[in-house]
Design a protein around this motif. Structure first.
Motif, PDB file in Angstrom:
ATOM      1  N   VAL A  11       0.944  -1.229  -0.095  1.00  0.00           N
ATOM      2  CA  VAL A  11      -0.187  -0.163  -0.171  1.00  0.00           C
ATOM      3  C   VAL A  11       0.964   1.426  -0.058  1.00  0.00           C
ATOM      4  O   VAL A  11       1.743   1.332   0.886  1.00  0.00           O
ATOM      5  CB  VAL A  11      -0.730   0.001   1.200  1.00  0.00           C
ATOM      6  N   TYR A  12       0.687   2.067  -0.901  1.00  0.00           N
ATOM      7  CA  TYR A  12       1.143   3.447  -1.054  1.00  0.00           C
ATOM      8  C   TYR A  12       0.057   4.389  -0.296  1.00  0.00           C
ATOM      9  O   TYR A  12      -0.808   4.944  -1.283  1.00  0.00           O
ATOM     10  CB  TYR A  12       1.858   3.549  -2.275  1.00  0.00           C
ATOM     11  N   GLY A  13       0.370   5.072   0.598  1.00  0.00           N
ATOM     12  CA  GLY A  13      -0.678   5.969   1.191  1.00  0.00           C
ATOM     13  C   GLY A  13      -2.028   5.319   1.066  1.00  0.00           C
ATOM     14  O   GLY A  13      -2.147   4.334   1.729  1.00  0.00           O
ATOM     15  N   HIS A  16      -3.686   0.955  -3.463  1.00  0.00           N
ATOM     16  CA  HIS A  16      -3.097  -0.401  -3.397  1.00  0.00           C
ATOM     17  C   HIS A  16      -2.339  -0.876  -4.572  1.00  0.00           C
ATOM     18  O   HIS A  16      -2.828  -0.928  -5.516  1.00  0.00           O
ATOM     19  CB  HIS A  16      -4.512  -1.484  -3.055  1.00  0.00           C
ATOM     20  N   ALA A  17      -0.985  -0.834  -4.675  1.00  0.00           N
ATOM     21  CA  ALA A  17      -0.376  -1.244  -5.544  1.00  0.00           C
ATOM     22  C   ALA A  17      -0.415  -2.803  -5.894  1.00  0.00           C
ATOM     23  O   ALA A  17      -0.499  -3.256  -7.052  1.00  0.00           O
ATOM     24  CB  ALA A  17       1.356  -0.824  -5.605  1.00  0.00           C
ATOM     25  N   VAL A  18      -0.406  -3.504  -4.715  1.00  0.00           N
ATOM     26  CA  VAL A  18      -0.569  -4.884  -4.761  1.00  0.00           C
ATOM     27  C   VAL A  18      -1.605  -5.444  -3.597  1.00  0.00           C
ATOM     28  O   VAL A  18      -1.386  -4.834  -2.785  1.00  0.00           O
ATOM     29  CB  VAL A  18       0.516  -5.748  -4.817  1.00  0.00           C
ATOM     30  N   PRO A  36      -2.093  -5.327 -17.321  1.00  0.00           N
ATOM     31  CA  PRO A  36      -2.069  -4.072 -18.028  1.00  0.00           C
ATOM     32  C   PRO A  36      -1.155  -3.307 -17.088  1.00  0.00           C
ATOM     33  O   PRO A  36      -0.644  -3.765 -16.005  1.00  0.00           O
ATOM     34  CB  PRO A  36      -3.200  -3.310 -18.122  1.00  0.00           C
ATOM     35  N   SER A  37      -0.368  -2.202 -17.883  1.00  0.00           N
ATOM     36  CA  SER A  37       0.438  -1.123 -17.094  1.00  0.00           C
ATOM     37  C   SER A  37      -0.088  -0.686 -15.567  1.00  0.00           C
ATOM     38  O   SER A  37      -1.181  -0.387 -15.634  1.00  0.00           O
ATOM     39  CB  SER A  37       0.850   0.079 -17.941  1.00  0.00           C
ATOM     40  N   GLY A  38       0.684  -0.569 -14.756  1.00  0.00           N
ATOM     41  CA  GLY A  38       0.213  -0.331 -13.562  1.00  0.00           C
ATOM     42  C   GLY A  38      -0.439  -1.194 -12.656  1.00  0.00           C
ATOM     43  O   GLY A  38      -0.978  -0.816 -11.507  1.00  0.00           O
ATOM     44  N   CYS A  39      -0.603  -2.602 -13.093  1.00  0.00           N
ATOM     45  CA  CYS A  39      -1.346  -3.314 -12.138  1.00  0.00           C
ATOM     46  C   CYS A  39      -0.536  -4.001 -10.977  1.00  0.00           C
ATOM     47  O   CYS A  39      -1.288  -4.750 -10.355  1.00  0.00           O
ATOM     48  CB  CYS A  39      -1.885  -4.629 -13.162  1.00  0.00           C
ATOM     49  N   GLY A  40       0.588  -3.884 -10.967  1.00  0.00           N
ATOM     50  CA  GLY A  40       1.538  -4.213  -9.817  1.00  0.00           C
ATOM     51  C   GLY A  40       2.326  -5.379  -9.981  1.00  0.00           C
ATOM     52  O   GLY A  40       2.786  -5.938  -9.163  1.00  0.00           O
ATOM     53  N   LYS A  41       2.666  -5.503 -11.194  1.00  0.00           N
ATOM     54  CA  LYS A  41       3.454  -6.474 -11.618  1.00  0.00           C
ATOM     55  C   LYS A  41       5.279  -6.342 -11.051  1.00  0.00           C
ATOM     56  O   LYS A  41       5.464  -7.260 -10.435  1.00  0.00           O
ATOM     57  CB  LYS A  41       3.657  -6.940 -13.021  1.00  0.00           C
ATOM     58  N   THR A  42       5.438  -5.088 -11.421  1.00  0.00           N
ATOM     59  CA  THR A  42       6.937  -4.846 -10.986  1.00  0.00           C
ATOM     60  C   THR A  42       7.117  -4.831  -9.563  1.00  0.00           C
ATOM     61  O   THR A  42       7.994  -5.245  -8.829  1.00  0.00           O
ATOM     62  CB  THR A  42       7.424  -3.440 -11.588  1.00  0.00           C
ATOM     63  N   THR A  43       5.858  -4.240  -8.788  1.00  0.00           N
ATOM     64  CA  THR A  43       5.913  -4.034  -7.524  1.00  0.00           C
ATOM     65  C   THR A  43       6.110  -5.508  -6.770  1.00  0.00           C
ATOM     66  O   THR A  43       6.918  -5.803  -5.783  1.00  0.00           O
ATOM     67  CB  THR A  43       4.737  -3.469  -6.929  1.00  0.00           C
ATOM     68  N   THR A  44       5.164  -6.335  -7.357  1.00  0.00           N
ATOM     69  CA  THR A  44       5.389  -7.965  -6.621  1.00  0.00           C
ATOM     70  C   THR A  44       6.801  -8.381  -6.817  1.00  0.00           C
ATOM     71  O   THR A  44       7.314  -9.076  -6.008  1.00  0.00           O
ATOM     72  CB  THR A  44       4.315  -8.589  -7.557  1.00  0.00           C
TER      73      THR A  44
HETATM   74  N1  LIG Z   1       6.814   4.552  -5.100  1.00  0.00           N
HETATM   75  C1  LIG Z   1       5.546   4.640  -5.482  1.00  0.00           C
HETATM   76  N2  LIG Z   1       4.664   5.221  -4.925  1.00  0.00           N
HETATM   77  C2  LIG Z   1       3.391   5.377  -5.049  1.00  0.00           C
HETATM   78  N3  LIG Z   1       2.720   4.599  -6.013  1.00  0.00           N
HETATM   79  C3  LIG Z   1       3.218   3.650  -6.698  1.00  0.00           C
HETATM   80  C4  LIG Z   1       4.775   3.419  -6.233  1.00  0.00           C
HETATM   81  N4  LIG Z   1       5.297   2.552  -7.012  1.00  0.00           N
HETATM   82  C5  LIG Z   1       4.319   2.324  -7.655  1.00  0.00           C
HETATM   83  N5  LIG Z   1       3.263   2.744  -7.401  1.00  0.00           N
HETATM   84  C6  LIG Z   1       2.070   2.264  -8.246  1.00  0.00           C
HETATM   85  O1  LIG Z   1       1.685   1.280  -7.859  1.00  0.00           O
HETATM   86  C7  LIG Z   1       1.112   0.649  -9.106  1.00  0.00           C
HETATM   87  C8  LIG Z   1       1.525  -0.566  -9.406  1.00  0.00           C
HETATM   88  O2  LIG Z   1       2.941  -0.362  -9.980  1.00  0.00           O
HETATM   89  P1  LIG Z   1       3.961  -1.273 -10.801  1.00  0.00           P
HETATM   90  O3  LIG Z   1       5.063  -0.495 -11.106  1.00  0.00           O
HETATM   91  O4  LIG Z   1       4.054  -2.710  -9.852  1.00  0.00           O
HETATM   92  O5  LIG Z   1       3.189  -1.651 -12.201  1.00  0.00           O
HETATM   93  P2  LIG Z   1       3.518  -2.427 -13.295  1.00  0.00           P
HETATM   94  O6  LIG Z   1       2.347  -3.577 -13.299  1.00  0.00           O
HETATM   95  O7  LIG Z   1       4.723  -3.055 -13.092  1.00  0.00           O
HETATM   96  O8  LIG Z   1       3.437  -1.575 -14.661  1.00  0.00           O
HETATM   97  P3  LIG Z   1       4.167  -1.549 -15.683  1.00  0.00           P
HETATM   98  O9  LIG Z   1       3.619  -2.569 -16.717  1.00  0.00           O
HETATM   99  O10 LIG Z   1       3.637  -0.041 -16.537  1.00  0.00           O
HETATM  100  O11 LIG Z   1       5.525  -1.567 -15.467  1.00  0.00           O
HETATM  101  C9  LIG Z   1       1.065   1.820  -9.885  1.00  0.00           C
HETATM  102  O12 LIG Z   1      -0.222   2.318  -9.990  1.00  0.00           O
HETATM  103  C10 LIG Z   1       1.773   2.885  -9.458  1.00  0.00           C
HETATM  104  O13 LIG Z   1       1.330   4.094  -9.652  1.00  0.00           O
END
Ligand SMILES: Nc1ncnc2c1ncn2[C@@H]1O[C@H](COP(=O)(O)OP(=O)(O)OP(=O)(O)O)[C@@H](O)[C@H]1O
Ligand SMILES: [Mg+2]
Lengths: 353, 263
Positions: A11-13, A16-18, A36-44
């Motif tokens: 959770v950021y603020g 919910h990133a994941v 899709p972009s921003g769904c939380g893959k990289t975060t995971t």
């Molecule tokens: N440091 C951060 N602070 C706040 N929000 C964040 C931060 N890092 C990521 N997010 C948010 O968390 C969500 C998931 O980000 P993530 O980078 O995991 O997406 P992704 O699935 O890898 O997307 P992409 O395909 O574009 O790389 C996004 O909505 C992003 O805006």
């Protein structure tokens, strides 16, 4: 189980990133995170590697709980999207970096680096600096550097996205071959569904930080569990339908293409309910029809060689159906022609509402 | 873009370039060449050539002794301000804290600090507190002036540094300290060397702080030159300056050899 990820969340603020990410991965299995972009893959992925501290959940690899460990104690091999090769070190030095950190004796180190250079087809490039390599070569160095340490898990963040389309497929299959040979357990991130379907054993389709479905490519393509998955993977035609009758676990549905009888479970499909049907474009049969009798007219035909995409505008309402045919089976089908469409009940996927 | 130097515009450009270089470089040439004249006063071009003023400068214990003092002060200053400057640049680019942006802007803006005021303040401070003596006292003062230069040079490079490189190192088993030493430092090495050379030259050349803070028994070279010029101008002073120009050039060569990116 080799890898168990339990209820992982970030959770950021108040974003919910994941959320509630759980998966168990068997030894030697390759799982793709697709979405899709921003769904939380990289975060995971970065939570597994230890660069992001999870808000909740656990990561257990070979029975060892990694959750609180710093990245350098995790023994994960991460291939970065931009490769992140050390610009001041040669190819051989880049590959040897992890072995040095592990205190592998010089002789063994040299052999392992040499073997890896051969495996990754980098022979002759050992003394080059990263910027003297092509994109594809850099990508192979990045993979070699991660593989040479025998990581307990290999993580790849969009490893092919900087390669051109041709190289992407061959590199992907090559990586898959090596991963199989070494029996490496692996998670890789992609937003390219073809890549995920071609390479992964199982695919976790993510949306808005949550996993929508985890399954084999066939599972998620033929038996999508949510509308999102059906829509995101491949092309899908959605039809609204009404339950005309229900007899035990069999319903009769009326929809734009006629009437179908399907087996169901659950109360969402009681008589009178509105539901949604999904059918893949290649499962729709199309026939020329007499002008008054047909269900719709052909709006566009997009010929793509091996196949053709035919867009049919239905007569009732303004829904357009996408039909896929072999490129050689277009006899009698022309723009403006009236056609009939048929679907088989077994090709229909039913969604509540 | 290439310009045809035979075209009217090209010719003008060439002429202007030559004039600019002459304007910048001729004084330096004069400094190096003038002491080669055999007259007892400076003249340019020199009359008959001799190395005696250069010899005199090299044999003068005042110059040699103060040169060594300067070398010592400048070396200490360069090392200390480089270490502090690099850690500061690292901290400013790596961590979030209150006032970070302000401190960053402060170091990146042109620095105005009247050295004379600083010199007076520091000499009062040191004589009251009795902290540090001799060379260390002067070196500490020079560090105050030189550290911002190091930060200015290295901050943009640290900002541009790709942090995934450090993550890659840690992923491969490097501790944060190891990834700092083995990845970050080597990658930003050109900036570090540039900062160190700049600190060294600034300290070596500095006269105001040195006048106030150096031990009277062990003045730095600029202070010795300054007093020599005040007493009367014999060509050996100019020879010392000539030697300094040569030393600076040597430093620049070293910098280009070691500071340049490896190819
Ligand atoms: N440091 C951060 N602070 C706040 N929000 C964040 C931060 N890092 C990521 N997010 C948010 O968390 C969500 C998931 O980000 P993530 O980078 O995991 O997406 P992704 O699935 O890898 O997307 P992409 O395909 O574009 O790389 C996004 O909505 C992003 O805006
Ligand atoms: Mg991403």
């Amino acid at each position: 189980m080799e890898i168990v990820i339990e209820n992982l969340a970030k959770v950021y603020g108040n974003a919910h990133a994941v959320r509630d990410f759980s998966v168990t991965i068997a030894k030697g299995e390759m799982v793709a995170l697709l979405g899709p972009s921003g769904c939380g893959k990289t975060t995971t992925l970065r939570m597994v590697a230890g660069f992001i501290k999870p808000s909740a959940g656990r990561i257990v690899v070979r029975g060892r709980d990694l959750t609180g460990l710093p990245p350098h104690k995790r023994d994960t091999g991460l291939v970065f999207q931009n490769y992140a090769l050390f610009p001041h070190l040669t190819v051989a030095e880049n590959i040897a970096f992890g072995l040095r950190r592990r205190g592998v004796p010089a002789a063994e180190r040299d052999t392992r680096v040499a073997n890896m250079i051969a495996t990754m087809q980098l022979t002759g490039l050992a003394d080059r600096l990263p910027r003297q390599l092509s994109g594809g070569q850099q990508q192979r160095v990045a993979v070699a550097r991660a593989l040479v340490i025998n990581p307990s898990i290999l993580l790849l963040d969009e490893p092919f996205s900087n390669l051109d389309a041709k190289l992407r497929e061959s590199t992907g299959l090559e990586l898959r071959r090596i991963q199989r040979e070494l029996g490496l357990t692996s998670i890789f991130v992609t937003h390219d569904q073809n890549e995920a379907m071609a390479i992964a054993d199982r695919i976790a389709v993510m949306n808005g930080g949550a996993v929508e479905q985890i399954g084999s490519a066939v599972d998620i393509y033929e038996r999508p569990r949510t509308r999102f998955v059906a829509d995101f993977i491949g092309s899908a035609n959605f039809l609204s339908a009404t339950v005309e009758a229900r007899d035990g676990n069999v319903v009769t549905l009326r929809h734009g293409l006629g009437v179908s009888v399907l087996p169901v479970e659950g109360q969402a499909f009681d008589k009178g309910r509105s539901v949604t049907l999904m059918v893949r474009p290649e499962c729709v049969a199309i026939h020329p029809a007499a002008a008054e009798a047909g269900l719709g007219t052909i709006e566009t035909i997009s010929y793509q060689g091996s196949s053709a995409h035919i867009f049919v505008k239905l007569r009732d309402g303004d829904r357009t159906m996408l039909v896929e045919r072999h490129g050689r089976e277009l006899a009698g089908l022309e723009v403006g022609k009236t056609v009939d469409l048929n679907v088989k009940a077994q090709d229909l996927t039913l969604f509540a509402a | 873009m290439t310009i045809d130097l035979k075209s009217p515009f090209g010719a003008l450009l060439l002429a202007l370039t030559i004039i600019a270089f002459c304007y910048l470089l001729l004084p330096i040439l004069v400094i190096v060449v003038a002491p080669l004249g055999s007259t007892g006063y400076l003249s340019f071009p020199p009359q008959s050539l001799t190395l005696k003023w250069y010899q005199a400068a090299l044999n003068d214990t005042r110059y040699v002794g103060s040169f060594l003092t300067s070398l010592k002060v400048a070396t200490i200053t360069a090392i200390v301000s480089t270490v502090i400057g690099i850690l500061a640049a690292h901290g400013l680019t790596r961590y979030e804290f209150r006032g970070r942006k302000f401190i960053e802007a402060l170091f990146l803006s042109p620095l105005i600090l009247p050295t004379l005021v600083l010199a007076v303040g520091l000499s009062i401070f040191f004589s009251r507190t009795g902290l540090l003596t001799g060379t260390a006292r002067l070196a500490a003062s020079h560090v105050i002036v030189c550290t911002p230069y190091v930060i200015r040079v290295s901050l943009p490079v640290f900002q541009r540094f790709d942090r995934t490189l450090e993550e890659a190192a840690q992923n491969l088993g490097a501790t944060p300290l190891q990834s700092f030493l083995m990845v970050l430092l080597p990658v930003v090495r050109p900036a570090i060397i540039a900062g160190a050379v700049m600190a060294f030259i600034t300290s070596f050349d500095e006269v105001v702080l040195a006048l106030f803070l150096a031990e009277p028994s062990a003045p730095t070279l600029p202070v010795t030159i300054y007093s020599a010029v005040q007493l009367g101008f014999d060509p050996s002073v100019a020879a010392v300056s000539g030697l300094l120009v040569l030393l600076t050039m040597a430093l620049m060569v070293i910098y280009h050899i070691f500071g340049a990116v490896r190819d």
